[in-house]
Enzyme design. Structure first.
Site, PDB file in Angstrom:
ATOM      1  N   LYS A  52     -17.193  87.278  47.236  1.00 10.90           N
ATOM      2  CA  LYS A  52     -17.451  88.524  47.294  1.00 10.90           C
ATOM      3  C   LYS A  52     -16.686  89.292  46.171  1.00 10.90           C
ATOM      4  O   LYS A  52     -15.505  88.605  45.619  1.00 10.90           O
ATOM      5  CB  LYS A  52     -16.614  89.175  48.687  1.00 10.90           C
ATOM      6  N   SER A 127     -18.961  95.758  54.637  1.00  9.12           N
ATOM      7  CA  SER A 127     -19.025  95.865  53.323  1.00  9.12           C
ATOM      8  C   SER A 127     -19.445  94.362  52.614  1.00  9.12           C
ATOM      9  O   SER A 127     -20.079  94.355  51.527  1.00  9.12           O
ATOM     10  CB  SER A 127     -17.771  96.537  52.498  1.00  9.12           C
ATOM     11  N   SER A 151     -15.903  94.234  57.819  1.00 11.47           N
ATOM     12  CA  SER A 151     -16.683  93.802  56.902  1.00 11.47           C
ATOM     13  C   SER A 151     -17.307  92.581  56.703  1.00 11.47           C
ATOM     14  O   SER A 151     -17.902  92.122  56.060  1.00 11.47           O
ATOM     15  CB  SER A 151     -16.127  94.437  55.672  1.00 11.47           C
TER      16      SER A 151
HETATM   17  N1  GLN Z   1     -17.044  99.939  57.411  1.00 16.70           N
HETATM   18  C1  GLN Z   1     -15.780  99.971  57.487  1.00 16.70           C
HETATM   19  C2  GLN Z   1     -15.295 101.158  56.105  1.00 16.70           C
HETATM   20  O1  GLN Z   1     -16.171 101.541  55.778  1.00 16.70           O
HETATM   21  C3  GLN Z   1     -15.052  98.601  57.111  1.00 16.70           C
HETATM   22  C4  GLN Z   1     -14.953  98.290  55.964  1.00 16.70           C
HETATM   23  C5  GLN Z   1     -14.452  96.816  55.755  1.00 16.70           C
HETATM   24  O2  GLN Z   1     -13.864  95.971  56.596  1.00 16.70           O
HETATM   25  N2  GLN Z   1     -14.023  96.698  54.527  1.00 16.70           N
HETATM   26  O3  GLN Z   1     -14.179 100.917  56.160  1.00 16.70           O
END
Ligand code: GLN
Length: 446
Positions: A52, A127, A151
């Site tokens: 990532k 994400s 995410s």
């Molecule tokens: N979707 C969540 C957010 O927007 C989690 C994101 C994540 O785990 N990095 O914060």
């Protein structure tokens, strides 16, 4: 390595999972490794992996899918990247994501969107959307993601692959660009449970460079794959099967419970009564931490710098105004507001108190049960564009994954049925540092 690059060349134009490729260096590394004798090769030796883009890689552009980091070439490797190399894995390239890991659909990527290989009109989740889509499309068999509020697990669920968020502290965060430091964890995304266990074993362990990494033993997670769940006690929170959870997701969990029951496990309904505060607490705490963490992006030290400015303050303002996307700005404002003198007690402190209550809910259930089971997401992957105008609906996507990060416990998402031809995920949550039991339960479905 060659095959991975061939697959990327053939498919990634449509999928959009990769942001940067490392072809020359990776091919040279793989060639060199051909000389290593077989008896010196571990189980992950020579296997390609994608990383990532919020995990720093020496000399390989790392942008967090943000314009503000364009052209940033880190001068060191994250601890996990060093560990991949030690295991003999070959880093193929960097994977697309929501900008600074803020999002649930990859539509917040500042570079380009990712498409779900199961339906190109669908989001891959986020994400870590690039990390999940790259594995689902067979571009790479392994990837690393990061999970602050879901995410790793939510995109794994949307893309029909296996994704683990380890216990907070299990994996070093050194070299992970911080979003919310008290919640962030790096974890593996793979096609099956065994690969996942192998990869987590390779990246785990205490690290002198991360004071929040935990000095606890890393057991052999592969040895936990006994296929034996006899006598295991499973808790199913009623909050995870209630309102807002789709019928197909609910049914797939009940079916999974039948499979485990047939193998000698037992289950009971429990309650995690403070779950209803998780979403609000998470968005206050994660945004507060983000507003502080992201203050380092000022146009001086890394990546992009605004031009045609006349003084330092203008340089900061213009760089941040042009470099950050809308969602990142929204979080910075929300976080700065929550941390302000006049609102700190009402928001930030309250959210911390709610976090403690949520953690205690888990502690209580784990006094009597070995694992907690539920769906990973209320619905399968939604259509690209469907939720972009409505941040609240988008935030609600993580309602089943966020409490786990607030508590710090580990959880995996494994494939568990379909709705309209799109994959659904089963979430298995474990006790602190008991990823082994999670893998044991996950293995019962393989
Ligand atoms: N979707 C969540 C957010 O927007 C989690 C994101 C994540 O785990 N990095 O914060």
């Amino acid at each position: 390595t060659e095959e991975a690059y061939k697959r990327v060349a053939a498919l990634d134009g449509e999928v959009g999972a990769f942001l940067a490729l490392n072809e020359e260096k990776a091919t040279a590394q793989a060639k060199e490794m051909d000389a290593v004798p077989f008896e010196e090769r571990g189980p992950l030796f020579g296997l390609p992996i994608g990383v990532k883009d919020n995990i720093v890689t020496e000399g390989l552009e790392t942008t967090c899918a943000s314009k503000i980091l364009e052209g940033f070439n880190p001068i060191y490797d994250a601890t996990v990247v060093n560990k991949l190399r030690e295991a003999g894995m070959v880093t193929i390239g960097k994977l697309n994501m929501d900008e600074f890991a803020m999002g649930s659909s990859n539509e917040n990527s500042g570079i380009k969107p990712v498409r779900n290989p199961w339906g190109l009109d669908r989001v891959p989740g986020g994400s870590s959307g690039g990390s999940a889509a790259a594995v689902a499309a067979g571009e790479v068999p392994f990837s690393l993601g990061s999970d602050t509020g879901g995410s790793i697990r939510q995109p794994a669920s949307f893309c029909g692959v296996v994704g683990m968020k380890p216990t907070y502290g299990r994996v070093s965060r050194y070299g992970l660009v911080a979003f919310a430091s008290s919640l962030d964890q790096i974890g593996p995304i793979t096609r099956n449970v065994r690969d996942n266990a192998l990869l987590l074993e390779a990246i785990s362990g205490v690290d002198a460079n991360d004071s929040t990494s935990a000095n606890v033993e890393v057991p052999s997670f592969v040895e936990a794959l006994t296929g034996d769940v006899k006598g295991l006690r499973i808790a199913v929170p009623k909050e995870y099967l209630g309102e807002g959870v789709g019928e197909a997701a609910r049914q797939s969990v009940l079916d999974a419970l039948k499979v485990l029951e047939a193998q000698g496990a037992t289950w009971e309904e429990v309650s995690l009564p403070h779950s209803k505060y998780a979403l609000a607490a998470y968005y206050i705490l994660s945004s507060s931490e983000a507003s502080s963490n992201l203050s380092r992006f000022d146009g001086i030290r890394f990546g992009f710098r605004a031009e045609n400015v006349t003084n330092l303050e203008e340089l900061y303002k213009e760089t941040r105004a042009q470099g950050f996307g809308d969602e990142v700005k929204r979080r910075i404002m929300l976080g700065t507001y929550s941390l302000s003198a006049g609102t700190y007690d009402a928001y930030y402190k309250k959210a911390q108190q709610a976090r403690t209550l949520i953690k205690e809910d888990f502690d209580k259930v784990f006094e009597e049960f070995d694992v907690i089971l539920g769906p990973t997401t209320p619905t399968p992957a939604f259509k690209i564009g469907e939720n972009v105008e409505d941040p609240m609906t988008m935030y609600a996507n993580d309602i089943l994954t966020i409490p786990i990060n607030l508590a710090g416990v580990p959880a995996i998402s494994i494939p568990c049925g379909f709705e309209d031809g799109l994959p659904l995920g089963l979430q298995i949550i474990g006790k602190y540092f008991d990823e082994a039991t999670i893998y044991r339960v996950a293995d019962a479905f393989e």
